[in-house]
Design an enzyme around this catalytic site. Structure first.
Site, mmCIF file in Angstrom:
data_model
loop_
_atom_site.group_PDB
_atom_site.id
_atom_site.type_symbol
_atom_site.label_atom_id
_atom_site.label_comp_id
_atom_site.label_asym_id
_atom_site.label_seq_id
_atom_site.Cartn_x
_atom_site.Cartn_y
_atom_site.Cartn_z
ATOM 1 N N ASN A 182 -3.541 33.500 9.041
ATOM 2 C CA ASN A 182 -4.657 33.128 8.189
ATOM 3 C C ASN A 182 -4.538 31.664 7.763
ATOM 4 O OD1 ASN A 182 -4.952 32.833 5.012
ATOM 5 N ND2 ASN A 182 -6.686 34.019 5.759
ATOM 6 N N ASP A 183 -5.679 30.965 7.582
ATOM 7 C CA ASP A 183 -5.637 29.533 7.274
ATOM 8 C C ASP A 183 -4.967 29.232 5.939
ATOM 9 O OD1 ASP A 183 -7.683 30.673 5.821
ATOM 10 O OD2 ASP A 183 -9.264 29.400 6.617
ATOM 11 N N LYS A 188 23.694 72.747 28.641
ATOM 12 C CA LYS A 188 24.442 73.995 28.833
ATOM 13 C C LYS A 188 24.574 74.747 27.505
ATOM 14 C CE LYS A 188 28.163 73.703 31.337
ATOM 15 N NZ LYS A 188 29.564 73.396 31.719
#
Length: 737
Positions: free
Chosen positions: A531-532, A274
């Site tokens: 990751n390893d 409004k």
């Protein structure tokens, strides 16, 4: 006789098909926006009357004069509206929204009781939809939620969307990210369908129509050409109404100054609308010759107008979703859509104090064209949804289940849990072998499985799943309760998404690979991936020398050189997940070539591959073998031969090893001066050879304050497998990973 039997079979099949009851589907639409997504589904359901019985429920702002009485477009589309519910309490503020939800909850039970649908289709994140989902869930009616899992920017819409998802039994989502978010919210993966947005089915087939010039002429003016006008649509943000009103006023000021023909739509009915309309009227927008202010435009025509606009501005979801399909430039204002996935056509203006910033954005965007984006769909959502609906078995239990990740057991105990050993499935993907192990909470390897690593992606994924399933079956025999799956793999990994970004050369077809989703989907277990080298560091933190140490570095000295860094007891991944690529620390400006393509890397001097390369060179020059050294002619040359030759007095082999020791030692000194850990742990087959020389180089070359840092060799037999398991086991003990 044979023909008679065939006739009997056909008659039985026909009888079964006739006995199969049509699926009664109720579609509830609340406003013009959700109807654009629901209408394609409604048309699809209506086109298969032999399978589906469609019931249409209309409520919300569809039935309000100020918002265009948009229920009429549903009737114009030739749908029979079974129920019209006046549910909006006017006021356009927070209290009115709450009262509207309450009014809908009062009226909906009678409608749902009368219709008795098998399934109710609800869209999006509107407060009306929350009332629908609440009523249906309490009345034991199955719910299919469209566009669950999406995120905006933390507005109340997000909370409503996720609340509906928790009430819904089935989900049709639009993007892969939304699918992943639903899974993260513990929704059952088997009840989530990645369909794309249904509105794309319509817009991708209609925006090439030749009547777009007539549509532009009808809505904006006779003299306006394609790409020479602006479409503006801004809604209130209910959690920050005053900021919404400010941004809306600045947008209107910028549009007035920009002096282009503009089609502006009224905001939706949320709290604050409004006040926004009041701002628009105060600035005289409805009477201004450059503006055409409208409450509603039929979706097919609106899409044509967006497609051929010079720019779209505001915070409507259409700007970040549908407009991307055409490459229309978009200026997204404020925070309402900032969490959404967008194409490159969207320019964000999150805040502004004057209209100048918005005006400048208009200068940048107006008249541009961008590549079309298909983030939200490919035009085939409805066939997927209909197929999904056909597959619903109404005899399945109505009570939905949630796929919670494993958490710490409650104080109350179960005898089976007391007798079971909490364990993890651990997967290690090496260049040669694929290994799976069952690992207990204390780090004991209960059972280990090894197979050659396949060369292709498909074969590798199939083998991973098969080996894990075999291990899970064996876990019952070993009385182990599997809590999840940890995966250790070579290459650069995004552990947050469970994706291998770039692989090492040792593992083929292993870049841009999503590991988490297929493994989790097949095993119905949570999955972690890293990751390893990072896994080796995690293994030391939980089971090895790093236990209780806040800051340490693990260096793997094997075929390659890798590692992981623990800082303040947490693993460091880095901004692009390439932290602790220790093998690629450069220790020489002009050294031997590395597998990464650079020169002088640590890995090019001290890895098993580097030593093997030098051993082969000496062997080819007949300089490797010395007295007392046993070598068979057919035996492949390895780093072990170089080390053995040096021990037996081969000066050339000794010089190569000294260079490798020195390179590794210098690299470790660089790490000490950068991270200042309190411990260095060497892991891998070469660790014992490198320990003393590296400690000596630290004592000789490191700063005095770093010379006291000790180098130790790992006692862990399987660091990659143990580290992968620790990702699972740490989560179950409420560690944050």
């Amino acid at each position: 006789m044979q023909r008679g039997r065939e006739g009997t079979v056909r008659e039985k099949v026909l009888a079964l098909n006739q006995c199969k009851r049509r699926l009664r589907v109720a579609v509830a639409t609340c406003n013009r926006a959700d109807y654009s997504k629901l209408a394609p589904i409604m048309f699809g359901l209506k086109s298969h009357p032999e399978e589906f019985e469609l019931e249409v429920v209309v409520l919300g702002s569809h039935l309000i004069d100020d918002y265009g009485n948009t229920f009429r477009m549903i009737e114009q589309d030739d749908f029979d509206i079974g129920s019209k519910l006046h549910t909006i309490v006017r006021g356009e503020d927070e209290a009115a929204m709450v009262e509207s939800v309450g009014l809908a909850l009062v009226k909906l039970p009678d409608v749902l009781q009368r219709l008795r649908p098998d399934i109710l289709i609800v869209h999006g994140d509107r407060f009306d939809a929350l009332a629908l989902a609440t009523a249906a869930a309490l009345m034991n009616i199955r719910i299919l939620h469209l566009e669950g899992g999406e995120v905006r920017s933390g507005t109340i819409d997000d909370s409503i969307r996720h609340a509906i998802s928790k009430l819904a039994h089935y989900h049709a989502c639009c993007t892969r990210r939304a699918e992943q978010y639903l899974i993260a919210m513990c929704e059952d993966h088997s009840r989530i369908l990645l369909t794309g947005c249904p509105s794309y089915d319509k817009l991708l087939s209609t925006h090439h129509k030749e009547d777009y010039k007539d549509i532009i002429k009808a809505w904006i003016g006779d003299s306006v050409q394609a790409q020479d006008y602006i479409v503006a649509l801004q809604h209130p943000v209910t959690t920050d109404i005053q900021h919404s009103i400010k941004i809306y006023g600045l947008m209107l000021d910028a549009l007035l100054s920009f002096n282009k023909k503009t089609l502006i739509l009224f905001p939706n009915i949320d709290a604050g609308s409004k006040e926004m309309v009041r701002v628009m009227r105060k600035k005289g927008i409805e009477q201004h010759p450059n503006f055409r202010a409208v409450k509603h435009i039929p979706f097919e025509q609106f899409i044509q107008l967006v497609c051929h606009a010079g720019c779209m501005i505001g915070n409507s979801s259409c700007g970040v979703r549908e407009a991307g399909a055409f490459g229309t430039p978009v200026i997204n204002l404020g925070t309402r859509q900032t969490g959404r996935e967008t194409g490159e056509n969207v320019l964000h203006v999150r805040d502004a104090d004057t209209h100048n910033k918005i005006y400048h954005a208009l200068e940048l965007q107006f008249g541009k064209r961008y590549p079309c984006s298909n983030i939200y769909g490919d035009g085939n959502a409805v066939p997927r949804i209909l197929k999904f609906l056909r597959a619903i078995d109404l005899d399945d239990p109505l009570q939905k289940t949630f796929c919670f990740p494993t958490v710490r057991d409650s104080i109350s105990q179960d005898i089976d849990h007391i007798l079971e050993t909490q364990s993890a499935l651990s997967v290690d993907l090496g260049g040669t072998n694929l290994r799976v192990a069952i690992i207990s909470m204390k780090g004991k390897i209960v059972e280990k499985y090894t197979q050659p690593n396949p060369k292709t992606f498909e074969a590798r994924m199939q083998l991973i799943v098969k080996m894990c399933l075999d291990a899970m079956r064996d876990a019952i025999t070993f009385n182990c309760r599997i809590l999840g799956v940890g995966v250790s793999t070579g290459g650069r990994v995004n552990p947050q998404e469970g994706v291998v970004l770039h692989s090492t050369k040792l593992i083929q077809e292993w870049s841009s690979i999503d590991l988490r989703t297929p493994i989790s989907g097949a095993l119905h277990l949570p999955v972690w991936v890293d990751n390893d080298g990072n896994c080796a560091a995690l293994a030391e933190r939980k089971f090895g020398h790093g236990k209780g140490v806040e800051n340490f570095v693990t260096i793997i000295t094997g075929t390659g050189i890798g590692g992981g860094i623990i800082h303040n007891s947490e693993l460091i991944h880095g901004s692009t997940f390439c932290a602790a690529e220790l093998g690629h620390i450069m220790v020489s400006l002009d050294g031997p070539e590395c597998s990464c393509g650079s020169r002088g890397c640590l890995e090019a001097y001290a890895s098993g591959m580097a030593l093997q390369r030098e051993a082969k060179r000496l062997h080819d020059e007949d300089l490797l073998k010395v007295e007392g050294m046993d070598m068979k002619l057919s035996e492949p040359i390895t780093a072990a031969h170089l080390i053995n030759a040096a021990r037996l007095g081969n000066s050339k082999a000794d010089a190569i090893l000294n260079r490798a020791y020195t390179a590794l030692g210098v690299g470790v000194v660089n790490i000490l001066h950068t991270m200042n850990p309190s411990l260095v742990i060497l892991s891998g087959v070469l660790a014992s050879y490198y320990q003393d020389p590296v400690q000596k180089i630290i004592n000789e070359r490191a700063l005095f304050s770093a010379q006291s840092i000790k180098v130790v060799t790992s006692d862990l037999e399987e660091p990659a497998l143990l580290g992968a398991a620790s990702m699972v086991l740490d989560y179950t003990t409420r560690r944050q990973y």
